[in-house]
Design a protein around this motif. Structure first.
Motif, short mmCIF file in Angstrom:
data_model
loop_
_atom_site.label_atom_id
_atom_site.label_comp_id
_atom_site.label_asym_id
_atom_site.label_seq_id
_atom_site.Cartn_x
_atom_site.Cartn_y
_atom_site.Cartn_z
N VAL A 42 -46.94 91.23 -43.01
CA VAL A 42 -45.99 91.40 -44.11
C VAL A 42 -44.59 91.57 -43.55
N SER A 43 -43.67 90.77 -44.03
CA SER A 43 -42.24 90.94 -43.72
C SER A 43 -41.50 91.19 -45.03
N ASP A 44 -41.05 92.40 -45.23
CA ASP A 44 -40.33 92.80 -46.44
C ASP A 44 -39.04 93.51 -46.05
N ILE A 45 -38.22 93.80 -47.06
CA ILE A 45 -36.96 94.52 -46.85
C ILE A 45 -37.09 95.93 -47.43
N THR A 56 -41.21 85.48 -51.02
CA THR A 56 -42.20 84.41 -51.09
C THR A 56 -42.08 83.55 -49.83
N ALA A 57 -40.99 82.78 -49.72
CA ALA A 57 -40.85 81.90 -48.58
C ALA A 57 -40.15 82.56 -47.39
N CYS A 78 -51.69 87.72 -63.65
CA CYS A 78 -51.61 88.39 -62.34
C CYS A 78 -50.15 88.40 -61.91
N CYS A 79 -49.52 89.57 -61.97
CA CYS A 79 -48.07 89.63 -61.77
C CYS A 79 -47.66 91.06 -61.40
N SER A 80 -46.38 91.19 -61.07
CA SER A 80 -45.80 92.50 -60.74
C SER A 80 -44.39 92.55 -61.31
N HIS A 81 -43.72 93.68 -61.15
CA HIS A 81 -42.36 93.78 -61.70
C HIS A 81 -41.38 92.87 -60.95
N TYR A 82 -41.75 92.44 -59.75
CA TYR A 82 -40.89 91.51 -59.01
C TYR A 82 -40.72 90.18 -59.74
N HIS A 96 -47.83 90.05 -53.03
CA HIS A 96 -47.42 88.96 -52.13
C HIS A 96 -47.80 89.28 -50.70
N GLY A 97 -48.53 90.36 -50.50
CA GLY A 97 -48.60 91.04 -49.21
C GLY A 97 -47.58 92.15 -49.31
N GLU A 98 -48.00 93.40 -49.18
CA GLU A 98 -47.10 94.50 -49.50
C GLU A 98 -47.32 95.69 -48.58
N LEU A 99 -46.29 96.50 -48.49
CA LEU A 99 -46.39 97.78 -47.78
C LEU A 99 -46.56 98.89 -48.81
#
Length: 381
Positions: free
Chosen positions: A29-32, A51-52, A265-269, A296-299
């Protein structure tokens, strides 16, 4: 109270096993990670997913920072209006939603810490005392797949999730192995990431549902045009789940009104803010849809805000998505409950209610800076 500082930390945290599907080949996972500090010393934490490309989300967040600095964090509607309308981010809605979803999360963390309340209480209180999550099955080989299934059974999971859509012969053996191992009563969910044609989807869904009892199939065909899902829903015996195509409010509403499936299937994003997500959850509930939290893959931060939302919406199903079981590590001081079990109860600490380990944030930020992000397509190019 004013927003005094916004720090951004792109991080890369590896998976235990590579995530494989018809769409992705991802090693972690690569997130900010977003840290908003107020003039009163309150710190709100958020996580912006991607996503990308995480780098695109990072640049988007950097562009949004000046719009928020020195403003009142409680002016939630004003912030949203300034970002989307005044700053013109409504022209890039998907990117904006993924980025601003992390900022909005951090703002709600501030609201909770300022009032001493967990976020779910600020949203109206819980409709359930715990939330149930799926067991994420990873492509390896049949022997290991059976071992994963048995691990899930031993830990008490009721819902097992498998990405498919590459090789139907191999996948039928996989589904057969899953059903044999988990027994007749537990749920199997399949996700093709829109990789099937309509004839293929009709044939396989009906065949596999009859032989192996499939709870639902997620994103079986392309969502555009919407008529494809509407046609398919009338021809198959299993429930369908919509995931793609929910990236803007108008598209979300069009899909809700179409009744082309049973699950969203969704989230607030997907829509950028927690408030908008709740509005759409209530509308979808009115029209008979169930909601499954997407990942999306999450921490741990994203997992925690999803937990708050699933506690409060009226139409949350069982078997929500998570990647906690497959993470080598996290950026929190303690593992979240769904790291090794299917159920997560109410979060009682103020705000998001989990504690960020800033040393880990810096460690995985360095990993991102030194090694880059985990691309969704691996080393395919």
């Amino acid at each position: 109270m004013k927003i005094e500082k916004i720090d951004l930390y792109p991080v890369s945290v590896p998976y235990k096993l590579i995530e494989k599907s018809s769409r992705v080949y991802r090693s972690g996972v690569s997130d900010i990670i977003i840290k908003i500090t107020t003039s009163d010393g309150i710190v709100g934490w958020g996580e912006a997913t991607r996503t990308a490309s995480a780098k695109v989300i990072l640049e988007t967040l950097n562009a949004m920072k000046p719009i928020l600095i020195n403003s009142n964090p409680w002016q939630n509607l004003e912030h949203e209006n300034n970002i989307y309308n005044t700053a013109l981010w409504h022209w890039s809605p998907i990117t904006a939603n993924l980025a601003y979803g992390g900022i909005d999360m951090a703002l709600w963390d501030i609201y909770g810490k300022d009032t001493g309340k967990p976020i779910y209480e600020l949203l109206g209180g819980n409709l359930r005392n715990e939330v149930n999550y799926f067991y994420y099955l990873t492509w390896t080989n049949m022997e290991n797949l059976a071992e994963q299934c048995q691990d899930g059974v031993d830990k008490g999971y009721e819902v097992f999730y498998l990405k498919i859509g590459k090789d139907e012969k191999v996948e039928e053996e996989m589904i057969k192995t899953v059903r044999k191992t988990i027994g007749p009563d537990k749920k199997i969910r399949l996700d093709t990431n829109m990789s099937w044609t309509i004839p293929q989807a009709k044939k396989l869904i009906n065949k596999w549902n009859e032989e192996y009892s499939i709870d639902f199939v997620e994103a079986p065909v392309q969502i555009e045009p919407l008529s494809q899902m509407k046609e398919l829903s009338k021809k198959v015996s299993s429930s369908l789940c919509v995931n793609e195509g929910l990236w803007k409010e108008n598209e979300f509403i069009d899909i809700i009104n179409s009744r082309c499936g049973d699950y969203l299937c969704c989230s607030h994003y997907y829509v950028g803010t927690i408030r908008k997500y709740l509005h759409l959850a209530y509308l979808s509930n009115y029209l008979g849809w169930m909601i499954c939290k997407h990942t999306h893959g999450e921490l741990g931060l994203t997992a925690a805000i999803g937990q708050h939302l699933m506690l409060v919406i009226p139409n949350a199903c069982d078997g929500h998505q998570q990647t906690a079981q497959n993470m080598v590590d996290d950026i929190l001081t303690e593992p979240i409950p769904i790291t090794n079990q299917p159920n997560w109860s109410k979060i009682e600490n103020p705000g998001i209610g989990v504690e960020v380990d800033e040393e880990k944030v810096l460690f995985y930020n360095k990993k991102f800076l030194d090694e880059g992000e985990f691309l969704p397509y691996g080393d395919s190019f």
